[in-house]
Design a protein around this motif. Sequence first.
Motif, PDB file in Angstrom:
ATOM      1  N   ASP A  77      -7.174 -10.274  16.672  1.00 35.31           N
ATOM      2  CA  ASP A  77      -6.551  -9.488  15.751  1.00 35.31           C
ATOM      3  C   ASP A  77      -6.427  -9.738  14.525  1.00 35.31           C
ATOM      4  O   ASP A  77      -6.283  -9.149  13.344  1.00 35.31           O
ATOM      5  CB  ASP A  77      -5.038  -9.012  16.459  1.00 35.31           C
ATOM      6  CG  ASP A  77      -5.074  -8.532  17.684  1.00 35.31           C
ATOM      7  OD1 ASP A  77      -5.965  -8.186  18.298  1.00 35.31           O
ATOM      8  OD2 ASP A  77      -3.919  -8.660  18.645  1.00 35.31           O
ATOM      9  N   THR A  78      -6.127 -11.162  14.187  1.00 38.35           N
ATOM     10  CA  THR A  78      -5.973 -11.663  12.729  1.00 38.35           C
ATOM     11  C   THR A  78      -7.408 -11.267  12.134  1.00 38.35           C
ATOM     12  O   THR A  78      -7.154 -11.024  10.636  1.00 38.35           O
ATOM     13  CB  THR A  78      -5.867 -13.421  12.980  1.00 38.35           C
ATOM     14  OG1 THR A  78      -6.965 -13.683  13.526  1.00 38.35           O
ATOM     15  CG2 THR A  78      -4.635 -13.378  13.458  1.00 38.35           C
ATOM     16  N   LEU A  79      -8.561 -11.015  12.610  1.00 37.39           N
ATOM     17  CA  LEU A  79      -9.766 -10.633  11.750  1.00 37.39           C
ATOM     18  C   LEU A  79      -9.522  -9.095  11.111  1.00 37.39           C
ATOM     19  O   LEU A  79     -10.097  -8.784  10.416  1.00 37.39           O
ATOM     20  CB  LEU A  79     -10.858 -10.854  12.625  1.00 37.39           C
ATOM     21  CG  LEU A  79     -11.174 -12.320  13.000  1.00 37.39           C
ATOM     22  CD1 LEU A  79     -12.342 -12.185  13.961  1.00 37.39           C
ATOM     23  CD2 LEU A  79     -11.447 -13.000  11.864  1.00 37.39           C
ATOM     24  N   TYR A  80      -8.971  -8.315  11.792  1.00 42.02           N
ATOM     25  CA  TYR A  80      -8.752  -6.999  11.707  1.00 42.02           C
ATOM     26  C   TYR A  80      -7.494  -6.664  10.740  1.00 42.02           C
ATOM     27  O   TYR A  80      -7.306  -5.838   9.902  1.00 42.02           O
ATOM     28  CB  TYR A  80      -8.604  -5.988  12.930  1.00 42.02           C
ATOM     29  CG  TYR A  80      -9.875  -6.129  13.592  1.00 42.02           C
ATOM     30  CD1 TYR A  80     -11.253  -5.484  13.425  1.00 42.02           C
ATOM     31  CD2 TYR A  80      -9.916  -7.071  14.972  1.00 42.02           C
ATOM     32  CE1 TYR A  80     -12.295  -5.785  14.076  1.00 42.02           C
ATOM     33  CE2 TYR A  80     -10.931  -7.069  15.665  1.00 42.02           C
ATOM     34  CZ  TYR A  80     -12.089  -6.524  15.395  1.00 42.02           C
ATOM     35  OH  TYR A  80     -13.350  -6.753  15.900  1.00 42.02           O
ATOM     36  N   SER A  81      -6.506  -7.609  10.837  1.00 43.89           N
ATOM     37  CA  SER A  81      -5.242  -7.230  10.422  1.00 43.89           C
ATOM     38  C   SER A  81      -4.968  -7.245   8.948  1.00 43.89           C
ATOM     39  O   SER A  81      -5.412  -8.209   8.089  1.00 43.89           O
ATOM     40  CB  SER A  81      -4.352  -8.615  10.834  1.00 43.89           C
ATOM     41  OG  SER A  81      -3.050  -8.207  10.092  1.00 43.89           O
ATOM     42  N   GLY A  82      -4.635  -6.187   8.400  1.00 46.25           N
ATOM     43  CA  GLY A  82      -4.405  -5.965   7.046  1.00 46.25           C
ATOM     44  C   GLY A  82      -3.097  -6.740   6.412  1.00 46.25           C
ATOM     45  O   GLY A  82      -2.978  -7.494   5.566  1.00 46.25           O
ATOM     46  N   PRO A 103       0.679  -1.252  -0.012  1.00 44.67           N
ATOM     47  CA  PRO A 103       0.044   0.147   0.092  1.00 44.67           C
ATOM     48  C   PRO A 103       0.819   1.190   0.041  1.00 44.67           C
ATOM     49  O   PRO A 103       2.008   1.385   0.485  1.00 44.67           O
ATOM     50  CB  PRO A 103      -0.885  -0.160   1.288  1.00 44.67           C
ATOM     51  CG  PRO A 103      -0.613  -1.550   1.691  1.00 44.67           C
ATOM     52  CD  PRO A 103       0.319  -2.181   1.232  1.00 44.67           C
ATOM     53  N   GLU A 104       0.210   2.408  -0.459  1.00 43.59           N
ATOM     54  CA  GLU A 104       1.170   3.540  -0.854  1.00 43.59           C
ATOM     55  C   GLU A 104       1.117   4.408   0.700  1.00 43.59           C
ATOM     56  O   GLU A 104       2.025   5.159   0.896  1.00 43.59           O
ATOM     57  CB  GLU A 104       0.473   4.563  -1.698  1.00 43.59           C
ATOM     58  CG  GLU A 104      -0.901   5.251  -1.176  1.00 43.59           C
ATOM     59  CD  GLU A 104      -1.769   6.011  -2.230  1.00 43.59           C
ATOM     60  OE1 GLU A 104      -0.674   6.471  -3.153  1.00 43.59           O
ATOM     61  OE2 GLU A 104      -2.661   6.663  -2.005  1.00 43.59           O
ATOM     62  N   ARG A 105       0.160   3.844   1.734  1.00 42.99           N
ATOM     63  CA  ARG A 105       0.159   4.357   3.084  1.00 42.99           C
ATOM     64  C   ARG A 105      -0.074   3.402   3.964  1.00 42.99           C
ATOM     65  O   ARG A 105      -0.558   2.157   3.540  1.00 42.99           O
ATOM     66  CB  ARG A 105      -0.845   5.431   3.178  1.00 42.99           C
ATOM     67  CG  ARG A 105      -2.138   5.320   2.829  1.00 42.99           C
ATOM     68  CD  ARG A 105      -3.127   6.603   3.073  1.00 42.99           C
ATOM     69  NE  ARG A 105      -4.447   6.287   2.433  1.00 42.99           N
ATOM     70  CZ  ARG A 105      -5.549   5.686   3.587  1.00 42.99           C
ATOM     71  NH1 ARG A 105      -5.015   5.646   4.864  1.00 42.99           N
ATOM     72  NH2 ARG A 105      -6.655   5.671   3.406  1.00 42.99           N
ATOM     73  N   ASP A 106       0.073   3.773   5.159  1.00 41.41           N
ATOM     74  CA  ASP A 106      -0.276   2.868   6.358  1.00 41.41           C
ATOM     75  C   ASP A 106      -1.900   2.387   6.339  1.00 41.41           C
ATOM     76  O   ASP A 106      -2.535   3.179   6.309  1.00 41.41           O
ATOM     77  CB  ASP A 106       0.101   3.292   7.802  1.00 41.41           C
ATOM     78  CG  ASP A 106      -0.138   2.299   8.827  1.00 41.41           C
ATOM     79  OD1 ASP A 106      -0.640   1.203   8.681  1.00 41.41           O
ATOM     80  OD2 ASP A 106       0.383   2.501   9.797  1.00 41.41           O
ATOM     81  N   ARG A 107      -2.128   1.267   6.229  1.00 45.27           N
ATOM     82  CA  ARG A 107      -3.407   0.753   5.913  1.00 45.27           C
ATOM     83  C   ARG A 107      -3.599  -0.419   6.942  1.00 45.27           C
ATOM     84  O   ARG A 107      -4.548  -1.533   7.086  1.00 45.27           O
ATOM     85  CB  ARG A 107      -3.679   0.027   4.665  1.00 45.27           C
ATOM     86  CG  ARG A 107      -3.657   1.093   3.635  1.00 45.27           C
ATOM     87  CD  ARG A 107      -4.598   2.046   3.898  1.00 45.27           C
ATOM     88  NE  ARG A 107      -6.176   1.866   3.937  1.00 45.27           N
ATOM     89  CZ  ARG A 107      -7.010   1.883   3.072  1.00 45.27           C
ATOM     90  NH1 ARG A 107      -6.297   2.055   1.700  1.00 45.27           N
ATOM     91  NH2 ARG A 107      -7.984   1.484   3.301  1.00 45.27           N
ATOM     92  N   SER A 108      -3.037  -0.284   8.297  1.00 43.66           N
ATOM     93  CA  SER A 108      -3.176  -1.224   9.416  1.00 43.66           C
ATOM     94  C   SER A 108      -4.528  -1.151   9.923  1.00 43.66           C
ATOM     95  O   SER A 108      -5.446  -0.295   9.618  1.00 43.66           O
ATOM     96  CB  SER A 108      -2.520  -0.761  10.589  1.00 43.66           C
ATOM     97  OG  SER A 108      -1.080  -0.586  10.383  1.00 43.66           O
ATOM     98  N   GLY A 109      -5.318  -2.493  10.113  1.00 42.98           N
ATOM     99  CA  GLY A 109      -6.394  -2.592  10.331  1.00 42.98           C
ATOM    100  C   GLY A 109      -7.530  -2.677   9.230  1.00 42.98           C
ATOM    101  O   GLY A 109      -8.879  -2.716   9.468  1.00 42.98           O
ATOM    102  N   ALA A 110      -6.988  -2.685   8.033  1.00 43.45           N
ATOM    103  CA  ALA A 110      -7.754  -2.674   6.783  1.00 43.45           C
ATOM    104  C   ALA A 110      -8.574  -3.969   6.537  1.00 43.45           C
ATOM    105  O   ALA A 110      -9.542  -3.917   5.830  1.00 43.45           O
ATOM    106  CB  ALA A 110      -7.054  -2.276   5.673  1.00 43.45           C
ATOM    107  N   SER A 111      -8.240  -5.080   7.503  1.00 44.35           N
ATOM    108  CA  SER A 111      -8.690  -6.231   7.196  1.00 44.35           C
ATOM    109  C   SER A 111      -8.714  -6.737   5.776  1.00 44.35           C
ATOM    110  O   SER A 111      -7.923  -6.436   5.015  1.00 44.35           O
ATOM    111  CB  SER A 111     -10.125  -6.389   7.745  1.00 44.35           C
ATOM    112  OG  SER A 111     -10.531  -7.766   7.740  1.00 44.35           O
ATOM    113  N   ASN A 112      -9.747  -7.435   5.301  1.00 46.75           N
ATOM    114  CA  ASN A 112      -9.797  -8.117   3.869  1.00 46.75           C
ATOM    115  C   ASN A 112     -10.676  -7.151   2.900  1.00 46.75           C
ATOM    116  O   ASN A 112     -11.267  -7.601   2.051  1.00 46.75           O
ATOM    117  CB  ASN A 112     -10.402  -9.499   3.931  1.00 46.75           C
ATOM    118  CG  ASN A 112      -9.537 -10.403   4.607  1.00 46.75           C
ATOM    119  OD1 ASN A 112      -9.710 -10.403   5.875  1.00 46.75           O
ATOM    120  ND2 ASN A 112      -8.795 -11.123   3.979  1.00 46.75           N
TER     121      ASN A 112
END
Length: 246
Positions: free
Chosen positions: A99-104, A34-43
């Motif tokens: 956390d795995t459910l939310y993790s990008g 990703p071009e920027r931080d997308r932590s928590g983007a999930s699927n």
Amino acid sequence: MRILISNDDGYFAPGLAALASSLSQFADVVVVAPERDRSGASNSLTLDRPLSVKRAASGFHYVNGTPTDCVHVAVTGFLPHRPDLIVSGINHGPNMGEDTLYSGTVAAATEGFLLGIPAIAFSLAGRHGNFDTAAHVAAELVQRFIARPFARPMLLNVNIPDVPLAELGSCEVTRLGRRHMAEPVIRAQNPRGDTVYWVGPVGPEQDAGDGTDFNAIRRKQVSITPLMIDLTARDQLGEINTWLNP
């Protein structure tokens, strides 16, 4: 061996650079992140606008979308060859339990798995920044995969203790632990006087006993958890059938 690397922290993240540097010593590596931080983007997939792929000075490619977008675009159209393995990370922070459910980070690996490609997500379980330790573990596991490929595509979630390599224990196969509910949101006001809410921290560990990812990390062991995508609650099928047909 062709390896596609992605992450959720962005193409500029130190964990991504450490991972790419480590794996490129023995594999053909392409980075699409990703071009920027997308932590928590999930699927999540971006469906309301087109996506673009650009090349950074580092040689990494970056996408104006989510981690899932990155892998999907790369595998289904951008890359000239299908990867043999998808590797995601190294995330700066753990991805354990729910956390795995939310993790990008995990989502990028999951997308590869859903496309029929073996995939591994790597996370550094701490904030000290021992990415060299995590990169060493990643290289060992990927080399093991090259020597002994899975009989069928698998999705592995790997968490690595954030300690110097000399303090690191062995690898353990674990299950996901569980947390309590997250802490309440944090109420604040923006400069215009509007009420805004920050998502609060994760809750404390609830199930962190023997065999869990939490327990392994606490003992400075590398946690390796095989994941599955089928969310069907099979033990409730009969109950729901009875509820519908009393």
